[in-house]
Design a protein around this motif. Structure first.
Motif, mmCIF file in Angstrom:
data_model
loop_
_atom_site.group_PDB
_atom_site.id
_atom_site.type_symbol
_atom_site.label_atom_id
_atom_site.label_comp_id
_atom_site.label_asym_id
_atom_site.label_seq_id
_atom_site.Cartn_x
_atom_site.Cartn_y
_atom_site.Cartn_z
ATOM 1 N N THR A 109 0.818 -1.210 0.000
ATOM 2 C CA THR A 109 0.000 0.000 0.000
ATOM 3 C C THR A 109 0.854 1.265 0.000
ATOM 4 O O THR A 109 2.092 1.202 0.068
ATOM 5 C CB THR A 109 -0.934 -0.004 1.221
ATOM 6 N N GLN A 110 0.204 2.410 -0.046
ATOM 7 C CA GLN A 110 0.903 3.678 -0.249
ATOM 8 C C GLN A 110 1.991 3.952 0.787
ATOM 9 O O GLN A 110 3.037 4.498 0.464
ATOM 10 C CB GLN A 110 -0.109 4.828 -0.254
ATOM 11 N N LEU A 111 1.750 3.597 2.037
ATOM 12 C CA LEU A 111 2.724 3.883 3.091
ATOM 13 C C LEU A 111 3.571 2.671 3.476
ATOM 14 O O LEU A 111 4.324 2.717 4.439
ATOM 15 C CB LEU A 111 2.016 4.437 4.334
ATOM 16 N N GLN A 112 3.447 1.592 2.724
ATOM 17 C CA GLN A 112 4.241 0.397 3.008
ATOM 18 C C GLN A 112 5.702 0.633 2.650
ATOM 19 O O GLN A 112 6.015 1.207 1.600
ATOM 20 C CB GLN A 112 3.703 -0.795 2.211
ATOM 21 N N SER A 113 6.619 0.208 3.520
ATOM 22 C CA SER A 113 8.053 0.355 3.245
ATOM 23 C C SER A 113 8.829 -0.687 4.033
ATOM 24 O O SER A 113 8.277 -1.353 4.909
ATOM 25 C CB SER A 113 8.542 1.764 3.614
ATOM 26 N N ASP A 114 10.089 -0.813 3.712
ATOM 27 C CA ASP A 114 10.969 -1.742 4.414
ATOM 28 C C ASP A 114 11.510 -1.037 5.659
ATOM 29 O O ASP A 114 12.578 -0.416 5.624
ATOM 30 C CB ASP A 114 12.100 -2.175 3.480
ATOM 31 N N ILE A 115 10.786 -1.134 6.745
ATOM 32 C CA ILE A 115 11.142 -0.384 7.946
ATOM 33 C C ILE A 115 12.472 -0.872 8.525
ATOM 34 O O ILE A 115 13.270 -0.072 9.018
ATOM 35 C CB ILE A 115 10.022 -0.489 9.005
ATOM 36 N N GLU A 116 12.721 -2.171 8.469
ATOM 37 C CA GLU A 116 13.964 -2.700 9.036
ATOM 38 C C GLU A 116 15.180 -2.072 8.368
ATOM 39 O O GLU A 116 16.161 -1.736 9.045
ATOM 40 C CB GLU A 116 14.000 -4.218 8.916
ATOM 41 N N THR A 117 15.141 -1.919 7.045
ATOM 42 C CA THR A 117 16.277 -1.330 6.333
ATOM 43 C C THR A 117 16.492 0.114 6.763
ATOM 44 O O THR A 117 17.634 0.561 6.956
ATOM 45 C CB THR A 117 16.052 -1.405 4.827
ATOM 46 N N VAL A 118 15.393 0.869 6.909
ATOM 47 C CA VAL A 118 15.501 2.258 7.374
ATOM 48 C C VAL A 118 16.080 2.296 8.785
ATOM 49 O O VAL A 118 16.983 3.081 9.090
ATOM 50 C CB VAL A 118 14.122 2.946 7.336
ATOM 51 N N ALA A 119 15.575 1.419 9.647
ATOM 52 C CA ALA A 119 15.967 1.457 11.057
ATOM 53 C C ALA A 119 17.421 1.061 11.278
ATOM 54 O O ALA A 119 18.066 1.544 12.206
ATOM 55 C CB ALA A 119 15.054 0.542 11.869
ATOM 56 N N ARG A 120 17.939 0.170 10.461
ATOM 57 C CA ARG A 120 19.315 -0.310 10.676
ATOM 58 C C ARG A 120 20.352 0.800 10.561
ATOM 59 O O ARG A 120 21.445 0.682 11.103
ATOM 60 C CB ARG A 120 19.641 -1.437 9.685
ATOM 61 N N ASN A 121 20.030 1.852 9.839
ATOM 62 C CA ASN A 121 20.982 2.957 9.703
ATOM 63 C C ASN A 121 21.231 3.675 11.023
ATOM 64 O O ASN A 121 22.276 4.319 11.187
ATOM 65 C CB ASN A 121 20.466 3.963 8.667
ATOM 66 N N VAL A 122 20.273 3.590 11.955
ATOM 67 C CA VAL A 122 20.387 4.362 13.196
ATOM 68 C C VAL A 122 20.184 3.494 14.433
ATOM 69 O O VAL A 122 20.045 4.019 15.540
ATOM 70 C CB VAL A 122 19.368 5.526 13.207
ATOM 71 N N SER A 123 20.178 2.183 14.273
ATOM 72 C CA SER A 123 19.886 1.288 15.392
ATOM 73 C C SER A 123 20.955 0.221 15.525
ATOM 74 O O SER A 123 21.450 -0.302 14.517
ATOM 75 C CB SER A 123 18.520 0.604 15.201
ATOM 76 N N HIS A 124 21.285 -0.114 16.764
ATOM 77 C CA HIS A 124 22.182 -1.234 17.022
ATOM 78 C C HIS A 124 21.421 -2.557 16.993
ATOM 79 O O HIS A 124 22.011 -3.606 16.737
ATOM 80 C CB HIS A 124 22.833 -1.087 18.410
ATOM 81 N N TRP A 125 20.122 -2.508 17.280
ATOM 82 C CA TRP A 125 19.271 -3.706 17.409
ATOM 83 C C TRP A 125 17.961 -3.419 16.708
ATOM 84 O O TRP A 125 17.327 -2.386 16.937
ATOM 85 C CB TRP A 125 19.056 -3.983 18.888
ATOM 86 N N VAL A 126 17.532 -4.335 15.829
ATOM 87 C CA VAL A 126 16.283 -4.164 15.084
ATOM 88 C C VAL A 126 15.550 -5.500 15.039
ATOM 89 O O VAL A 126 16.161 -6.546 14.772
ATOM 90 C CB VAL A 126 16.530 -3.678 13.635
ATOM 91 N N ARG A 127 14.239 -5.462 15.279
ATOM 92 C CA ARG A 127 13.443 -6.685 15.144
ATOM 93 C C ARG A 127 12.000 -6.323 14.826
ATOM 94 O O ARG A 127 11.463 -5.350 15.345
ATOM 95 C CB ARG A 127 13.479 -7.520 16.427
ATOM 96 N N THR A 128 11.377 -7.145 13.966
ATOM 97 C CA THR A 128 9.942 -7.058 13.716
ATOM 98 C C THR A 128 9.261 -8.178 14.483
ATOM 99 O O THR A 128 9.542 -9.354 14.241
ATOM 100 C CB THR A 128 9.623 -7.186 12.218
ATOM 101 N N SER A 129 8.382 -7.829 15.401
ATOM 102 C CA SER A 129 7.691 -8.850 16.181
ATOM 103 C C SER A 129 6.663 -9.549 15.300
ATOM 104 O O SER A 129 5.920 -8.901 14.556
ATOM 105 C CB SER A 129 7.008 -8.209 17.387
#
Length: 219
Positions: A109-129
């Protein structure tokens, strides 16, 4: 108990009691859980950059993790500059980023995106529950990561159905690994530099330094 309620209880039980928010429709169940939890203070921001900047400053002053609530990949994208600063400064921060329901992702959908890829640039730890049943443990591990020495930015992505589904349980706080001791050789090199008579500078900071006073004098 739904996923959002278990997540809220896990945060509060671990001492995370302030959440800087800029929510959207995907986060409404988390907002409802937040509104019903008297031990969690919600601070509404009109822009994600304000929420992430305020969370960064709060965590630096309080010496413990702050939380943010952000809306989808666009929301965390709007807060990237301050999350970058928090990551470089080793600030303990926990981002809760809402996402579409897991069964809705396939429609792109219009606001769908790869959030994990965005978050990894600024996060030491990333997970989608992936489920309400796993959410409590995921949250506890995010908090554990943020508490790590030095502080870290942890991003937990929360699909809407994981938030609203029933059968969730909070998770007790996990033990945090204490910081390792500074090697004696490093201390000796610093002492030698200070005693050398040459111009020297000390850059001091971080929770470990601030909470552990010490004294050193040459000779």
């Amino acid at each position: 108990m739904n996923g959002a309620q278990a997540l809220m209880r896990t945060l509060v039980d671990a001492g995370v009691t302030t959440c800087f928010t800029n929510p959207g429709t995907s986060e409404m169940h988390f907002v409802a859980a937040l509104d019903s939890e008297p031990n969690m203070r919600a601070v509404l921001a009109l822009f994600e950059g304000v929420a992430t900047g305020a969370a960064d400053g709060y965590a630096r002053m309080a010496g413990r993790p702050a939380a943010t609530l952000l809306h989808l990949g666009c929301g965390i994208g709007n807060g990237l500059a301050n999350l970058h600063n928090a990551r470089k400064a080793k600030v303990p921060l926990i981002n809760i980023v809402g996402d579409h329901a897991t069964h809705h992702v396939q429609h792109d959908t219009q606001l769908q995106s790869d959030i994990e890829t965005v978050a990894r640039n600024v996060s030491h730890w990333v997970r989608t529950s992936q489920s309400a049943q796993e959410l409590g443990r995921d949250a506890a591990e995010a908090i554990e990561a943020a508490h790590g020495s030095p502080g870290q930015v942890a991003t937990l992505i929360l699909p809407a159905d994981v938030s609203w589904n029933e059968g969730a349980e909070p998770c007790a706080p996990l033990s945090v690994t204490p910081p390792s001791a500074v090697p004696t050789t490093s201390i000796e090199r610093v002492a030698a530099a200070l005693a050398s008579g040459q111009k020297t500078a000390l850059l001091l900071g971080g929770r470990d330094f601030e909470q552990t006073p010490c004294a050193w004098r040459p000779g």
